[in-house]
Each structure stands twice: as C-alpha cells, then as structure tokens.
Design a protein around this motif. Structure first.
Motif, PDB file in Angstrom:
ATOM      1  N   SER A   1       0.882  -1.193  -0.044  1.00 43.57           N
ATOM      2  CA  SER A   1       0.162   0.097  -0.003  1.00 43.57           C
ATOM      3  C   SER A   1       0.964   1.168  -0.173  1.00 43.57           C
ATOM      4  CB  SER A   1      -0.887  -0.093   1.235  1.00 43.57           C
ATOM      5  OG  SER A   1      -0.285  -0.232   2.360  1.00 43.57           O
ATOM      6  N   ASP A   2       0.364   2.417  -0.737  1.00 40.62           N
ATOM      7  CA  ASP A   2       1.079   3.547  -0.690  1.00 40.62           C
ATOM      8  C   ASP A   2       1.204   4.282   0.477  1.00 40.62           C
ATOM      9  OD1 ASP A   2       1.822   3.299  -3.468  1.00 40.62           O
ATOM     10  OD2 ASP A   2       0.074   4.528  -4.268  1.00 40.62           O
ATOM     11  N   GLY A   3       0.174   4.105   1.620  1.00 40.61           N
ATOM     12  CA  GLY A   3       0.281   4.738   2.882  1.00 40.61           C
ATOM     13  C   GLY A   3      -0.541   4.025   3.781  1.00 40.61           C
ATOM     14  N   ALA A   4      -1.104   4.692   4.589  1.00 42.21           N
ATOM     15  CA  ALA A   4      -1.785   4.074   5.705  1.00 42.21           C
ATOM     16  C   ALA A   4      -3.060   3.471   5.058  1.00 42.21           C
ATOM     17  CB  ALA A   4      -2.114   4.976   6.921  1.00 42.21           C
ATOM     18  N   ILE A   5      -3.624   2.088   5.512  1.00 47.09           N
ATOM     19  CA  ILE A   5      -4.787   1.696   5.109  1.00 47.09           C
ATOM     20  C   ILE A   5      -5.765   2.278   5.734  1.00 47.09           C
ATOM     21  CG2 ILE A   5      -6.078  -0.432   5.323  1.00 47.09           C
ATOM     22  CD1 ILE A   5      -3.245  -2.035   5.565  1.00 47.09           C
ATOM     23  N   GLU A   6      -6.918   2.996   4.802  1.00 46.24           N
ATOM     24  CA  GLU A   6      -8.089   3.590   5.302  1.00 46.24           C
ATOM     25  C   GLU A   6      -9.175   2.541   5.172  1.00 46.24           C
ATOM     26  OE1 GLU A   6      -7.771   6.633   6.128  1.00 46.24           O
ATOM     27  OE2 GLU A   6      -6.049   7.288   4.946  1.00 46.24           O
ATOM     28  N   GLU A   7      -9.315   1.647   4.556  1.00 42.77           N
ATOM     29  CA  GLU A   7     -10.354   0.834   4.240  1.00 42.77           C
ATOM     30  C   GLU A   7      -9.664  -0.593   4.056  1.00 42.77           C
ATOM     31  OE1 GLU A   7     -13.531   0.678   3.982  1.00 42.77           O
ATOM     32  OE2 GLU A   7     -13.539   2.381   5.045  1.00 42.77           O
TER      33      GLU A   7
END
Ligand code: ADP
Length: 451
Positions: free
Chosen positions: A134-140
């Motif tokens: 993932s490019d950043g923090a997981i939102e979903e």
C-alpha cells in the motif's frame, strides 16, 4: 567543537563514545543509575552524575533528570548511544529547546525516517528499493484486500510507528488480512499511540542486509557499504559481518548509493542505517531506517577505516563530513559476535551475577569492545550484552579462522554466555557457505535440540 558531551547511556557504548570524545579533545559527563554505580566505564568520564534508581524508566529514560544533569555540568551536547532515548524525537526536541545539541539527526529528520510510512514514501522518491504494497496507511480493509490480491499472499501488516517487532501480522489469505489489520491497529494504538498500519509483500526466505550511512548539515551524505546481519534469534542479531557476502558488486553499489540518497533527501546529520531484506535473486526491499549508531558499527569501521562515532560527533558540531564517497573503500572482511550473558542451553536465560573470569582475546585483527572486567557484577536491569568481539581478515575465510582462534581464547564465567553458541555457529555449513536466511539460527537450534 563541543566543550563537554553528556553520555546518556551505559556499558560498552558509553565507553565507545567517551573514547571518541577524548580523541577529539572533548570532555565527557556520564549519567548513571544506582544499579550502575560501580560501572567501570564511569572511570573514563570527567564527571559522573547519578540520575536515579536501576529501572530505566526511573533513570536512563528520564528526560528531566538527564537535561538537569547536562545543565548543571554545563554539557553542550548529549550523545544518546543506542536504545534508551536514541530514537526518541520528543527527547531530541527537548534538547533543542534547551539549547543542547542532540548528537544525531534533527527531530524532523528523525520523525520522518522513524515513521515507516513516511520513510517508505521518501524512499520511493529517491529510488531506494521498497516492498510492493500500500502507498500509505490503510483507510479501508477493502482497499488493503485489493492490494494484497495484486501483490499476492503472503503479506504482512505493519504499524507506521512500529518497533521491537510489535504491531506486525502475517496474513496468508484475505480473512487473516482483515483480522490482522484490526489487531495490528489495536496493538499499535496501545503501544505507540498511533494506529496507522500498512500492508506489504511478506518475504518468507531472506537475508538481512543493511547499509551504513553518514550525513551532515551541509547536504552531504555518504554510504560506508553494507553488512549482513542474517544470523538472528527472535529478531535479535547475534552475528554481523561486512561486506555482505555473495552480493554482486553492481547490485551492492546501486543499493548503497540509493540508501545514501535517502539520507540526503531527509536532510540527515549523523550515523544512520538503512535496513533491507534481500531475496535469493538479490532483490532488495527496505525494512526501515535506524536513526542512530548501531551495535554492529565496528564491522564497518574495520573494513572502511572510518571512525563512525567520531565522525557523527564532528558533524553534530556543525562540521562538514571529512570523507567523500570516492574516499571510501572496502578493505577485507570483518565479523562481529555479540557476547551476551545468556545461557544458550537453557533457552537463553539471562545470567545476572559476578564475572569472576573475564579473559579477552587479542592480537592482529581482533577488537573487543566491552565494559566488563573480572569482578564486575552484571545488574539484572538492562540488556545482557557484555562484549562485542570483532575480527578482521583479508578475506571472509581468514576472518572466520581468526574468529575461531579468538573465540577459543575468550573466557567468561562462571555464568553461561553466548560464546559457546558462536563457537558452534562458525563451524556450521550454513554460516560457512552463506546458506542463511533470517530464521536459520532458530531452525538449527531446534534441530540440535531434537538430536
Ligand atoms: P521493527 O521496527 O519492529 O523491528 P522491522 O520493520 O524492522 O520492525 O521488522 C522486524 C522484522 O520483521 C524484520 O527483521 C523481519 O524479520 C520481519 N519483517 C518485516 N517486514 C517483513 C517483510 N515484508 N517480509 C518478511 N519479513 C519481514
């Protein structure tokens, strides 16, 4: 240059820092806990200040007491060593607010590289190889499941603020991934007050290869080549060597240069280590950046001739790095063994108590960094490392032969130490042929137990 450096640490690294400071003509103040009252390293300090009881939460981790000690002894810089407050950006900032130079990066550079998501994003920009994920923090969780599908299972969920192996979950399928995101987030909130997690490819069989870097406040950064730290137990390094064996020169240079580029882009001053996992095809993936001097730094000092501790004090004082990349070469091979007061035959049980016998090896190509001497009582409060044995040879084979001889000479007791384990490790075909991955020591120990 500084007038006085306060050393906010203990044991062998306190000694290492004080020796470097002395060479630079800088006085030292060492803080200590009540449990370290008789620490032999304190003899080298120009001044020593007791900062509280044995438990580190009441002494070596107390910002207020360390800052007060620095102010009353008129120290103009603090060296945190490794462990304790070394990677604490908040302490770093408090030092700056009090006009005391923290020997290491700025709080901003430390915070950027210390956050695994921010660090990975910067690494992508500088071409430092990272794990797909993932490019950043997981939102979903749905979004994470999609990414995992693309990169393929197994994957690993990791906390942005993670450390000490906490906040990590391996997932073999989507159900495990969803459960892992939830539990890793909870663990990260509890442990670090930051629940951001991300997902990346999990590598089942890999070597740990890291790159030593140095930067200054004038936009310069160099790498000092790499080290292999694949021999670990429970994520604790046991043996480290450099340069990392069986890595093609072209691959090595590319990865090392990209690590230096990352350090430069972060505006980093001082010693840093970019840690990578390397797969069987010599593909590199960055794990994290350690924003401090590392236990295994002597390996690199022996093969490059660069004094990493002295250099990081000099750059903290505002000087320009004294070395350019083209000045750095590799001379021979070095191996470090961590000698811990632990019993390898009894599940590595810590061995507190008095070292009656302590005979260190010597001779050409042998270095021992230790704070221990015969009669020293090991306090139960801290890390169990009592010495580092580092050997240097023209080739890896020569270094192994030298290690064999030095490990035989080294005597420590009556409590058990990991010396006996090291004597066995160097005789294994796995170690000798570099047929290693980060779980090889654990598998080998388990197999030995069954025999
Ligand atoms: P920490 O900061 O908690 O030490 P790291 O990111 O350094 O976390 O990871 C700790 C250990 O977990 C690594 O040394 C490695 O053994 C394992 N690990 C982390 N990420 C991966 C990955 N993507 N694939 C395989 N193992 C991993």
């Amino acid at each position: 240059m500084f007038n006085r450096i306060l050393v906010a640490n203990r044991g062998e690294i306190a000694l290492r820092i004080m020796r470097a400071a002395r060479e630079l003509g800088v006085e030292t103040v060492c803080v200590y806990s009540e449990a370290d009252r008789n620490g032999p390293w304190l003899e080298l300090a120009d001044e020593a200040v007791c900062i509280g009881p044995g438990p580190s939460a009441e002494s070596y981790l107390r910002f207020d007491r360390i800052i007060a000690a620095a102010e009353t002894t008129q120290a103009d810089a603090i060296h945190p060593g490794y462990g304790f407050l070394a990677e604490n950006a908040q302490f770093n900032e408090v030092c700056r607010d009090c006009n005391i130079r923290f020997i290491g990066p700025s709080p901003e550079a430390m915070a950027t590289l210390g956050d695994k998501i921010a660090c990975k994003n910067l690494a992508r920009e500088t071409g430092t190889p990272v794990f797909p994920g993932s490019d950043g923090a997981i939102e979903e969780p749905d979004e994470a499941a999609k990414i995992a599908q693309e990169i393929g299972y197994p994957v690993i969920v990791k906390a942005a603020a993670g450390g000490g192996g906490r906040g990590m979950r391996i997932a073999e399928d989507e159900a495990q991934l969803r459960a892992g995101i939830e539990s890793a987030t909870q663990e990260a909130v509890a442990a670090f007050g930051n629940g951001a997690v991300y997902v990346e490819k999990f590598l089942a069989r890999a070597r740990h290869v890291e790159v030593q870097c140095l930067g200054d406040d004038h936009g310069n950064a160099v790498h000092l080549y790499n080290r292999d730290c694949t021999s670990q137990r429970r994520h604790q390094k046991l043996v480290e060597e450099g340069p990392a064996p069986q890595v093609d020169d072209a691959v090595r240079d590319r990865v090392c240069e990209s690590a230096a580029e990352l350090i430069r882009a972060a505006g980093y001053s001082g010693a840093a280590t970019c840690e990578f996992l390397m797969d069987e095809d010599q593909q590199f993936y960055m794990l994290e950046v350690n924003t401090r001097v590392q236990v295994e730094h002597p390996v690199t000092e022996l093969i490059t001739g660069v004094d990493i501790v002295k250099e990081s004090i000099r750059v903290a004082a505002g000087e320009v790095l004294s070395i350019r990349q083209e000045d750095v070469g590799i001379n021979g091979h070095a191996i470090e063994f961590r000698v811990n007061a632990e019993d390898p035959d009894r599940n590595f049980m810590p061995q507190a108590g008095t070292m009656d016998t302590f005979v260190t090896p010597g001779g050409f190509g042998v270095r021992v960094d230790t704070h221990v001497r015969p009669g020293y009582r090991i306090p139960p409060n801290y890390d169990s490392m009592i010495a580092k044995l580092i050997v240097h040879g023209r080739t890896r084979d020569e270094a192994i032969a030298r290690a064999r001889s030095a490990l035989r000479e080294f005597q420590a007791g009556p409590g058990a130490t990991t010396l006996s384990l090291h004597r066995r490790i160097i005789e294994t075909p796995q170690f000798q042929n570099v047929d290693m991955d980060i779980h090889w020591v654990e598998r080998w120990l388990e197999a030995e137990q069954q025999d």
